[in-house]
Design an enzyme around this catalytic site. Structure first.
Site, short mmCIF file in Angstrom:
data_model
loop_
_atom_site.label_atom_id
_atom_site.label_comp_id
_atom_site.label_asym_id
_atom_site.label_seq_id
_atom_site.Cartn_x
_atom_site.Cartn_y
_atom_site.Cartn_z
N LYS A 211 8.48 5.09 2.85
CA LYS A 211 8.51 5.23 1.40
C LYS A 211 8.86 6.67 1.02
O LYS A 211 9.73 6.91 0.20
CB LYS A 211 7.14 4.82 0.84
CG LYS A 211 7.02 4.94 -0.66
CD LYS A 211 5.68 4.41 -1.14
CE LYS A 211 5.44 4.83 -2.58
NZ LYS A 211 4.18 4.33 -3.11
N GLY A 272 2.46 1.66 -0.35
CA GLY A 272 2.89 1.42 1.03
C GLY A 272 2.30 0.15 1.61
O GLY A 272 2.99 -0.68 2.22
N ARG A 273 1.01 -0.05 1.42
CA ARG A 273 0.33 -1.22 2.03
C ARG A 273 0.60 -2.51 1.25
O ARG A 273 0.08 -3.55 1.59
CB ARG A 273 -1.16 -0.94 2.18
CG ARG A 273 -1.85 -0.48 0.91
CD ARG A 273 -3.23 0.09 1.19
NE ARG A 273 -3.85 0.68 0.01
CZ ARG A 273 -3.68 1.94 -0.38
NH1 ARG A 273 -2.90 2.74 0.31
NH2 ARG A 273 -4.29 2.40 -1.45
N GLU A 358 -7.71 0.99 3.41
CA GLU A 358 -7.04 2.12 2.75
C GLU A 358 -7.16 1.99 1.22
O GLU A 358 -7.13 2.97 0.50
CB GLU A 358 -5.57 2.19 3.17
CG GLU A 358 -4.96 3.57 2.98
CD GLU A 358 -3.61 3.75 3.66
OE1 GLU A 358 -3.57 4.28 4.78
OE2 GLU A 358 -2.58 3.35 3.07
N HIS A 389 -14.73 -15.75 23.07
CA HIS A 389 -15.13 -15.35 24.42
C HIS A 389 -15.29 -13.84 24.50
O HIS A 389 -15.29 -13.28 25.60
CB HIS A 389 -14.09 -15.84 25.43
CG HIS A 389 -14.00 -17.33 25.44
ND1 HIS A 389 -14.79 -18.13 26.23
CD2 HIS A 389 -13.26 -18.18 24.68
CE1 HIS A 389 -14.51 -19.40 25.99
NE2 HIS A 389 -13.59 -19.46 25.05
O1 F6P Z 1 -1.24 6.29 6.18
C1 F6P Z 1 -0.97 6.87 4.95
C2 F6P Z 1 0.28 6.36 4.39
O2 F6P Z 1 0.55 7.13 3.27
C3 F6P Z 1 0.23 4.87 4.04
O3 F6P Z 1 -0.31 4.60 2.82
C4 F6P Z 1 1.65 4.49 4.18
O4 F6P Z 1 1.78 3.12 4.26
C5 F6P Z 1 2.03 5.24 5.42
O5 F6P Z 1 1.36 6.48 5.30
C6 F6P Z 1 3.50 5.44 5.64
O6 F6P Z 1 4.08 6.17 4.61
P1 F6P Z 1 5.64 6.21 4.42
O7 F6P Z 1 6.12 4.83 4.17
O8 F6P Z 1 5.87 7.13 3.27
O9 F6P Z 1 6.25 6.76 5.70
#
Ligand code: F6P
Length: 549
Positions: A211, A272-273, A358, A389
């Site tokens: 992102k 992102g998530r 997160e 298991h």
């Molecule tokens: O782990 C932190 C974070 O900012 C996440 O929220 C995000 O999904 C990940 O890093 C990757 O970020 P980017 O897509 O900007 O590389």
């Protein structure tokens, strides 16, 4: 009172009523609840899309559910939901809209951010992705030497990895099996090494997913991947045919050396998530094809519409969110297990860990004050029957309360063939048996009746009363995957809304990133780094010695 004029959550009358109700229920037993109401097994169920959701095996009564809904009303969960769907900037600490729901909105929808309808842009990118995916799948898009692309390597981390990697596993049966698709995330060079060691660079497409395009792991791996490609092909011009970018940051993409004509865009209002149904899903789309990808988006949309419009009594994400609050805030449960009975969902819980932890792993509320109540749980789990298991012993007979979701499917995936399909009933027999055993256990009397010697009776007794939700779907399809993911997205939303936290920022991840950058020169050059504590200093010195520096 909060700065925003709201009463502190734990001082509301709704919260107090729930605490009192919890006391009154005491150690109410699922056996009792079922004995008192023969219709409970069907009454405490809901449907959304293809999902049949049974919540009868929860330590709740009609009163509990009513009180939980009252808490949701008092905290205006639906008000915040409507603001999210409208594109208001509910991610207040980053001053951003939260519009992953726009990623699956129909073409004719109108959703405005700062006065601009974002839906046409969403569909333009989806169309570009579809066009590109089709060209790769058909062999029209070739590598620099003219060879057909046979390998796709997604390089990204967190939300730029977990979503597409999870969905690729889930939908393997829908993928073009002639393509090799791999996911590289870890800055440990071993990840990239193992992903590419048996691949022909001339047949390999790297999809760089980030992102921000500033994430150190991704930029480092992408740089190494470019080196690996150029070592073999020896021509800078090859990058244009073997690298595409998925990002919101055109400037950084260009700086890295990827032509922005080969960039698939998304926007800062996609977290992102919450992003794998955006351009971040390109590797997945190449694997499963645009039609299956669109079917998945329709699945998301079904649950979005349900969450947006269903009344509180039958709103499944609301219910699941509130049940989590019941256990986390009124039973001191610390964790939540998600246990899918499908091998294809092997990465599903890992994906949910980021989505949930997160989002809701926060101790500061929207008002800037520390919360005085528990927030997000530790989310964990792996597919059944493997977990049975390994760690189910603790769920059955340990000292901790572990509420769990069981996810299963009525029909096995089509391509398995008759012999393996026949195993499905055994898998699902375990699925049903586990939730029954967890809920109802086995009494000492039942154990004795089996002729068990008295000294073993306590060991073989199962108290039961372990709450579970069962989610049953007809079959694992792209649409059902979309439905499941949207269900959990909105469940997490509900909980964040009640807890009054911003579920859409992630400031907690930043400190580690900054510190890593600061520590690195101490490792590589032995540089004196300011601010290293004595323990870390000694560890770094030992590391350098062992590393032979
Ligand atoms: O782990 C932190 C974070 O900012 C996440 O929220 C995000 O999904 C990940 O890093 C990757 O970020 P980017 O897509 O900007 O590389």
């Amino acid at each position: 009172m909060n700065a925003d004029g709201r009463t502190r959550l734990n001082q509301t009358s709704e919260w107090t009523a729930l605490a009192k109700h919890r006391e009154e229920l005491g150690d109410v037993q699922l056996r009792e609840l079922f004995a008192a109401d023969s219709g409970r097994g069907t009454a405490y169920t809901l449907r959304v899309g293809d999902l049949y959701v049974d919540y009868s095996k929860h330590l709740v009564t009609d009163d509990t559910l009513r009180l939980l809904r009252e808490l949701a009303a008092a905290t205006d969960v639906f008000g915040l939901r409507d603001a999210m769907f409208r594109g208001e900037k509910i991610n207040t600490t980053e001053n951003r809209a939260v519009l992953h729901t726009a990623l699956r909105a129909p073409r004719d929808a109108v959703i405005e951010v700062d006065g601009e309808n974002v839906v046409p842009g969403v569909h333009a990118v989806l169309d570009n992705m579809a066009d590109f995916a089709n060209r790769v799948r058909s062999g029209e898009w070739t590598g620099h030497t003219g060879k057909r692309i046979r390998n796709v390597v997604n390089v990204g981390i967190g939300g730029s990895d977990l979503g597409p990697a999870m969905a690729y596993e889930v939908l393997r049966a829908f993928t073009d099996r002639s393509l090799t698709v791999r996911f590289v995330s870890n800055v440990d060079g071993a990840d990239l090494h193992e992903a590419v060691r048996d691949l022909d660079p001339a047949e390999t497409l790297f999809v760089i997913a980030s992102k921000t395009f500033t994430t150190i792991e991704t930029v480092t791996n992408a740089t190494s991947a470019r080196g690996w490609l150029l070592d073999a092909l020896g021509d800078e011009a090859a990058v244009a045919k073997h690298f595409v970018a998925l990002s919101t940051n055109a400037e950084k993409v260009a700086e890295f050396g990827i032509d922005t004509a080969n960039m698939f865009e998304f926007w800062d209002w996609v977290g992102g998530r919450y992003s794998y149904d955006s351009a971040i899903g390109l590797a997945l789309m190449i694997a499963i094809g645009p039609d299956n990808f669109r079917e998945m988006l329709e699945g998301f949309r079904i649950v979005d519409e349900h969450f947006r419009t269903a009344p509180a009594e039958s709103n499944v994400p609301l219910l699941l969110g509130l049940l989590g609050i019941w256990y986390g805030n009124f039973h001191d449960a610390q964790s939540h297990a998600v246990l899918p009975y499908s091998h294809y969902l092997s990465k599903f819980t890992a994906y949910l860990q980021q989505l949930d932890m997160e989002s809701n792993g926060k101790y500061v509320g929207r008002d800037g004050r520390e919360v005085e109540w528990q927030t997000g749980p530790v989310v964990w789990g792996t597919p059944g029957t493997n977990g049975q298991h390994a760690y189910y012993q603790l769920i059955h007979q340990g000292t901790k309360l572990v509420p769990a979701d069981f996810i299963g499917f009525a029909r096995p995936v089509g391509e398995l063939g008759d012999r393996l399909k026949a195993q499905h009933d055994l898998l699902m027999a375990n699925f049903f048996a586990q939730t029954q055993a967890l809920a109802f256990g086995k009494t000492p009397q039942e154990v004795r009746a089996e002729g068990v010697p008295e000294e073993l009776v306590p060991h073989k007794t199962f108290k039961g009363n372990h709450p579970t939700t069962t989610i049953l779907a007809p079959e694992l399809t792209p649409s059902v995957l979309g439905q499941l993911v949207a269900l959990y997205e909105h469940k997490v939303f509900v909980q964040g809304a009640v807890w009054n936290i911003d579920s859409f920022d992630q400031w907690g991840v930043e400190l580690g990133k900054v510190l890593a950058k600061r520590v690195e020169p101490a490792l590589t050059e032995g540089a004196e780094v300011e601010g290293l504590d004595p323990s870390t200093k000694a560890l770094v010195a030992t590391y350098r010695e062992l590393r032979g520096r």
